[in-house]
Motif scaffolding. Structure first.
Motif, mmCIF file in Angstrom:
data_model
loop_
_atom_site.group_PDB
_atom_site.id
_atom_site.type_symbol
_atom_site.label_atom_id
_atom_site.label_comp_id
_atom_site.label_asym_id
_atom_site.label_seq_id
_atom_site.Cartn_x
_atom_site.Cartn_y
_atom_site.Cartn_z
ATOM 1 N N ALA A 128 16.311 75.160 -2.893
ATOM 2 C CA ALA A 128 16.668 74.966 -4.300
ATOM 3 C C ALA A 128 17.093 73.530 -4.579
ATOM 4 C CB ALA A 128 17.788 75.928 -4.688
ATOM 5 N N PHE A 129 17.712 72.880 -3.611
ATOM 6 C CA PHE A 129 18.126 71.496 -3.796
ATOM 7 C C PHE A 129 16.921 70.602 -4.069
ATOM 8 C CE2 PHE A 129 18.659 67.294 -1.847
ATOM 9 C CZ PHE A 129 19.750 66.815 -2.550
ATOM 10 N N ILE A 350 22.392 77.581 2.134
ATOM 11 C CA ILE A 350 21.862 78.517 3.126
ATOM 12 C C ILE A 350 22.300 78.049 4.505
ATOM 13 C CG2 ILE A 350 19.812 79.673 3.991
ATOM 14 C CD1 ILE A 350 20.297 80.154 1.035
ATOM 15 N N VAL A 351 23.306 78.709 5.061
ATOM 16 C CA VAL A 351 23.846 78.333 6.368
ATOM 17 C C VAL A 351 24.044 79.590 7.203
ATOM 18 C CG1 VAL A 351 24.981 76.247 5.523
ATOM 19 C CG2 VAL A 351 26.216 78.412 5.497
ATOM 20 N N ASP A 352 24.227 79.400 8.498
ATOM 21 C CA ASP A 352 24.511 80.529 9.384
ATOM 22 C C ASP A 352 25.899 81.093 9.087
ATOM 23 O OD1 ASP A 352 22.103 80.320 10.686
ATOM 24 O OD2 ASP A 352 22.888 79.101 12.333
ATOM 25 N N ARG A 353 25.957 82.395 8.983
ATOM 26 C CA ARG A 353 27.250 83.046 8.854
ATOM 27 C C ARG A 353 27.994 82.986 10.189
ATOM 28 N NH1 ARG A 353 26.457 88.844 5.690
ATOM 29 N NH2 ARG A 353 26.503 88.029 3.551
ATOM 30 N N PRO A 449 12.291 84.848 4.475
ATOM 31 C CA PRO A 449 12.715 83.804 5.427
ATOM 32 C C PRO A 449 13.989 83.078 4.997
ATOM 33 C CG PRO A 449 10.932 82.975 4.078
ATOM 34 C CD PRO A 449 11.154 84.397 3.655
ATOM 35 N N ARG A 450 14.654 83.562 3.960
ATOM 36 C CA ARG A 450 15.911 82.984 3.459
ATOM 37 C C ARG A 450 15.730 81.588 2.904
ATOM 38 N NH1 ARG A 450 21.571 82.779 6.401
ATOM 39 N NH2 ARG A 450 22.474 82.502 4.347
ATOM 40 N N PHE A 451 14.618 81.362 2.223
ATOM 41 C CA PHE A 451 14.522 80.122 1.456
ATOM 42 C C PHE A 451 15.544 80.159 0.325
ATOM 43 C CE2 PHE A 451 9.760 79.634 2.621
ATOM 44 C CZ PHE A 451 10.130 79.243 3.881
ATOM 45 N N PHE A 452 15.821 81.359 -0.166
ATOM 46 C CA PHE A 452 16.898 81.615 -1.113
ATOM 47 C C PHE A 452 17.659 82.840 -0.615
ATOM 48 C CE2 PHE A 452 13.542 79.595 -3.596
ATOM 49 C CZ PHE A 452 14.234 78.618 -4.287
ATOM 50 N N ASP A 453 18.926 82.939 -1.002
ATOM 51 C CA ASP A 453 19.710 84.134 -0.721
ATOM 52 C C ASP A 453 19.733 85.023 -1.951
ATOM 53 O OD1 ASP A 453 20.420 84.025 1.920
ATOM 54 O OD2 ASP A 453 22.293 82.940 1.569
ATOM 55 N N VAL A 454 19.693 86.334 -1.714
ATOM 56 C CA VAL A 454 19.759 87.268 -2.837
ATOM 57 C C VAL A 454 21.084 87.098 -3.573
ATOM 58 C CG1 VAL A 454 18.263 88.948 -1.713
ATOM 59 C CG2 VAL A 454 20.736 89.086 -1.383
ATOM 60 N N THR A 455 21.057 87.350 -4.864
ATOM 61 C CA THR A 455 22.302 87.351 -5.641
ATOM 62 C C THR A 455 23.052 88.659 -5.415
ATOM 63 O OG1 THR A 455 21.158 86.004 -7.289
ATOM 64 C CG2 THR A 455 23.269 86.956 -7.930
ATOM 65 N N GLU A 456 22.298 89.751 -5.384
ATOM 66 C CA GLU A 456 22.856 91.060 -5.054
ATOM 67 C C GLU A 456 21.863 91.795 -4.161
ATOM 68 O OE1 GLU A 456 24.170 93.400 -8.339
ATOM 69 O OE2 GLU A 456 24.757 91.651 -9.518
ATOM 70 N N HIS A 464 18.364 94.443 10.417
ATOM 71 C CA HIS A 464 19.318 93.330 10.433
ATOM 72 C C HIS A 464 19.230 92.567 9.109
ATOM 73 C CE1 HIS A 464 20.100 93.729 14.767
ATOM 74 N NE2 HIS A 464 18.791 93.930 14.907
ATOM 75 N N ASP A 465 20.345 92.470 8.403
ATOM 76 C CA ASP A 465 20.382 91.636 7.205
ATOM 77 C C ASP A 465 20.011 90.210 7.610
ATOM 78 O OD1 ASP A 465 21.243 89.967 4.999
ATOM 79 O OD2 ASP A 465 22.452 91.648 4.307
ATOM 80 N N VAL A 466 19.086 89.597 6.867
ATOM 81 C CA VAL A 466 18.632 88.252 7.258
ATOM 82 C C VAL A 466 19.775 87.250 7.225
ATOM 83 C CG1 VAL A 466 16.234 88.622 6.559
ATOM 84 C CG2 VAL A 466 17.885 87.758 4.882
ATOM 85 N N ARG A 467 20.833 87.541 6.456
ATOM 86 C CA ARG A 467 21.989 86.641 6.421
ATOM 87 C C ARG A 467 22.828 86.745 7.688
ATOM 88 N NH1 ARG A 467 23.791 88.812 0.597
ATOM 89 N NH2 ARG A 467 23.188 90.692 1.752
ATOM 90 N N ASP A 468 22.580 87.795 8.491
ATOM 91 C CA ASP A 468 23.291 87.945 9.764
ATOM 92 C C ASP A 468 22.512 87.347 10.930
ATOM 93 O OD1 ASP A 468 25.432 89.279 8.600
ATOM 94 O OD2 ASP A 468 24.428 91.227 8.737
#
Length: 644
Positions: A128-129, A350-353, A449-456, A464-468
Motif C-alpha cells: 500500500a505504501f 505488514i510485519v511478523d507478529r 500472500p499478505r500483500f494487504f491485511d484483512v480489516t476484519e 494457519h492464519d496467514v498473520r501467524d
C-alpha cells in the motif's frame, strides 16, 4: 538494520514535538568512533601547531630582529625561529592529508550505511505504501536527499571541529597577547550569532522546499521517460505538454536554488567587511593605548605583540567565517536528514507478529480459506510532498483486526473493497474467481500472500492464519503470475533465476520447457543471454507471460495465484500459455482470476464476485444451469462477442 537509523512508530505530533536528528546522526557515526577519535587528534595537533606561529612571529620581532633590550639582531635565534616557522606548515599539511583520508572514509562509509539501510527499510514497506507514493519521490529521497547530506558526513563535521579548535586556540592566544584588543575584536560577535540563527532558519525552510521540488522533478522524469511514459506521450501526441510540465518544475527548482544560494549573502558580506576593517581599528586603538589615551596597559603592547595579534586576527577571520557558513550548511542538511528519517520512521504495516511461525513448504497441503473477510484500502495522506498511508497521521496505534471486528458500527458500503467474503479452496484444487471489473477479484488474491491485511475476518492456509506465519515463510508458499508480468532490464536467464538464484542451468531450462518458451528463447541469437530490455519491452506479451510462468515454475510453490494470465493474447499464444498454465497447476492449489471464461471450464470450483461480495459458487456446469446467474450471463456475453 543499523542502530543509528532504527525504525520507530511515530505519530505526526511526535515529530512536531521532538527533533532527534542530531543524536541519530551521532548514532549513525558510532561504528566509526575509532577513526573519528583519530580525526580529532589530528585536528587538535594541526591547530596546536599553527597556533604557535603568532608567538614565533612575536619572538622574531621582539627577540631576534629588534630585541627589546636594544642589542643587535640575534641571527642564530632568527635562524631557529624561521626554521620552526617553515617546519610547522609542513607538519600541519601532512597531518591534514591523513585527517582528510580518515574523514572521507568515515563520511562515505556512513553515507553508504544510511543509503543501504534506507533501501532495506523501503523493501520491507507494505504494498500500500508504494501504490500511494510516487516512485520518483521515493527515488529522490534515496538518491538526492542522501546525496544532499554527503558534505555533512564527509567534510562538515570535521570542518566544525577543526575550525572550532582553531578559533579557540586563536582566541586564547589573543587573550594572552592582549585581552584589551581581544575585547575590541569580538565586540560584534553576539550580533553576528543572532543574525546567523535567523538566516539558518530561513535556509532550512528553503532546503525542504528545494528538495520537495527536486523530488517532484524526479517523479516527472521517472514517469515521462519510462518506456510506458514515452509510449503514452507518442500515442496521444503529448510531447510538448510533457516538456512544459518538466520546464515548469525546472523553473521552480531554479528559483528555489537561487533563493537558497542568495540567502545569507548580505549577512556574510557584512561579517567579512567587519573582519576586514578590524585590523585598521586595532592599529588605531593601539595608537591610543601607546599614546596614553586609553590607560589599559601600554607597557605590554610591543611591536611584536601588535604584529602577532593582527596575524591572529587574520587566522581568526577565516575559521569564523567558515564556522558560520558551515553552521548554515548544517541547518540546511538537517532538513534533508529529517526527510530521510521520516521515511525510516514509517513502520511497515505488514510485519511478523510476535511468535510467528515458519511453515515448511514440504509440509503444506495447500488449503486456502477466507472467512468472514471485510477489507478496505487505507486513505493516502501527505508527508513532506509524498503520499503515504493514513496510519501515520493518527495519534495512536491503528487498531488490529480483532479490535476492529468488535466495533459495532460500519462505514458506508462504498468504502469496502470486500464485504463478508467466505470461500474455501481445497488442497490441489483449481479455483477460479470471475466477476466484472472492480468487483474485488485481485484484492481477494492479494490477501492470501499478505500483500494487504484483512480489516476484519481471517485468511488461512492449512488452518494457519496467514498473520501467524512469518512473511518469509509465506512468500515461499505462494507464487503469483500477474496480468502484466514484470521483467527487469537484464538477461532472460537472470530474470528466470530471480525466483531461485541457486537454480542450475538444467533446472532453468526445464522450467522454460514446461512454460512452452524454451524453443522461442533458443531462437534468439543470444539464447538465454538475450537482454529483455526495460520492463521486458523487447519481448511480446505472450513471451513475457510464459517467462513469468517459467519463473514461478522454477520457484515451485504449493499455492499458485494467476491474475488474468491469458488476457489480451491471440489464440495461438493463448494456447501456448494455457498449456503452460495446465502444467503449472498440476499438484498444487491454484486460484485463477479469469477474464476468458473458456480457460476455466475445468476448474474444480468457480466463485462469482460482484461489488466485493461472493454471489455464487460452483462448477462450470452447475453455474450455467442458472441462466440468470452472474457466470451464465458472462458466459453468454463472451459467446456472443466471439460469434460477432
Amino acid at each position: 538494520m543499523r542502530p543509528g537509523i532504527q525504525a520507530h512508530h511515530l505519530t505526526r505530533s511526535d515529530l512536531e514535538r521532538s527533533d532527534p536528528v542530531l543524536p541519530r546522526i551521532a548514532q549513525l557515526l558510532a561504528p566509526y568512533r575509532g577513526k573519528i577519535a583519530l580525526v580529532l587528534v589530528a585536528v587538535v595537533a594541526a591547530a596546536g601547531l599553527t597556533s604557535l606561529v603568532p608567538f614565533l612571529t612575536r619572538a622574531v620581532f621582539d627577540d631576534a630582529l629588534f630585541p627589546l633590550d636594544g642589542s643587535p639582531p640575534h641571527l642564530g635565534l632568527l635562524g631557529w625561529l624561521v626554521a620552526a616557522m617553515c617546519l610547522i606548515p609542513v607538519l600541519a599539511s601532512l597531518i591534514s592529508i591523513v585527517q582528510n583520508w580518515l574523514t572521507s572514509t568515515v563520511g562515505n562509509s556512513a553515507m553508504a550505511d544510511l543509503r543501504g539501510d534506507l533501501f532495506e527499510h523501503l523493501q520491507r514497506m507494505e504494498l500500500a505504501f508504494f501504490t500511494a507514493t510516487k516512485t520518483g519521490a521515493i527515488q529522490s529521497r534515496l538518491a538526492n536527499d542522501v546525496a544532499g547530506v554527503r558534505t555533512v558526513l564527509t567534510d562538515t563535521a570535521t570542518s566544525i571541529v577543526q575550525n572550532s579548535v582553531t578559533v579557540t586556540a586563536a582566541f586564547v592566544s589573543m587573550v594572552v597577547l592582549s585581552w584589551q584588543l581581544t575585547i575590541l575584536t569580538l565586540v560584534m560577535m553576539p550580533l553576528f550569532v543572532w543574525l546567523q540563527l535567523q538566516v539558518g532558519k530561513r535556509r532550512q525552510r528553503l532546503a525542504r522546499k528545494t528538495q520537495e521540488s527536486l523530488s517532484e522533478m524526479t517523479a516527472i522524469t521517472e514517469e515521462a521517460l519510462s518506456v510506458s511514459g514515452i509510449l503514452l506521450a507518442k500515442v496521444f501526441n503529448r510531447h510538448e505538454a510533457e516538456v512544459e510540465r518538466y520546464r515548469e518544475a525546472n523553473r521552480r527548482q531554479t528559483r528555489l536554488q537561487v533563493e537558497q544560494a542568495m540567502t545569507g549573502r548580505t549577512f556574510f558580506a557584512v561579517v567579512q567587511t567587519t573582519f576586514s576593517i578590524t585590523p585598521a581599528v586595532i592599529y588605531l586603538a593601539a595608537g591610543w593605548i601607546i599614546a596614553g589615551r586609553l590607560p589599559v596597559g601600554a607597557d605590554a603592547l610591543t611591536a611584536g605583540t601588535l604584529v602577532a595579534f593582527t596575524t591572529l586576527q587574520g587566522r581568526l577571520q577565516m575559521p569564523l567565517l567558515q564556522l558560520m557558513r558551515v553552521s548554515l550548511d548544517v541547518q540546511t542538511s538537517l532538513a534533508l536528514f529529517r526527510r530521510i528519517f521520516e521515511y525510516v520512521d514509517l513502520e511497515p504495516a505488514i510485519v511478523d507478529r510476535p511468535g510467528a511461525i515458519d511453515l515448511p513448504v514440504d509440509e503444506v497441503k495447500g488449503r486456502v480459506e477466507l472467512k468472514d473477510v471485510w477489507f478496505r484500502y487505507p486513505e493516502p495522506r501527505e508527508l513532506s510532498g509524498s503520499v503515504i498511508s493514513d496510519r501515520f497521521q493518527r495519534a495512536e496505534e491503528p487498531p488490529v483486526a480483532e479490535e476492529v471486528a468488535q466495533q459495532p458500527s460500519r462505514d458506508p458500503v462504498e468504502t469496502w473493497a470486500l464485504r463478508n467474503v467466505n470461500l474455501v479452496v481445497e488442497p490441489g484444487q483449481l479455483a477460479a474467481i470471475v466477476g466484472p471489473s472492480g468487483s474485488g477479484k485481485t484484492t481477494t488474491t492479494y490477501l492470501v500472500p499478505r500483500f494487504f491485511d484483512v480489516t476484519e475476518g481471517s485468511v488461512s492456509i492449512d488452518g494457519h492464519d496467514v498473520r501467524d506465519l512469518t512473511i518469509d515463510s509465506l512468500a515461499d508458499l505462494v507464487g503469483m503470475v500477474t496480468q502484466e508480468p514484470y521483467l527487469f532490464h537484464g538477461t532472460i536467464r537472470d530474470n528466470l533465476a530471480y525466483a531461485r538464484p541457486d537454480a542450475t542451468r538444467e533446472e532453468i531450462e526445464q522450467a522454460a520447457r514446461d512454460a512452452n518458451i524454451h524453443d522461442r528463447i533458443m531462437s534468439f541469437p543470444a539464447g538465454y543471454e538475450t537482454v529483455t530490455g526495460e520492463r521486458g519491452y523487447r519481448l511480446s506479451g505472450g513471451e513475457k507471460q510464459r517467462l513469468a510462468i517459467a519463473r514461478v515454475l522454477l520457484k515451485d510453490p504449493p499455492i499458485l495465484i494467476l491474475d488474468e494470465a491469458t488476457s489480451a493474447l491471440d489464440n495461438e499464444t493463448e494456447r501456448l500459455v494455457q498449456e503452460a498454465l495446465e502444467r503449472a497447476t498440476r499438484a498444487r492449489t491454484t486460484i485463477a482470476i479469469a477474464h476468458r471464461l473458456s480457460t476455466i471450464r475445468s476448474s474444480d470450483v468457480i466463485f462469482g464476485l460482484v461489488d466485493g461480495e461472493v454471489v455464487e459458487r460452483g462448477t462450470h456446469d452447475e453455474l450455467l444451469a442458472d441462466p440468470e446467474g452472474l457466470y451464465a450471463r458472462l458466459w453468454q456475453e463472451q459467446l456472443r462477442a466471439r460469434r460477432g
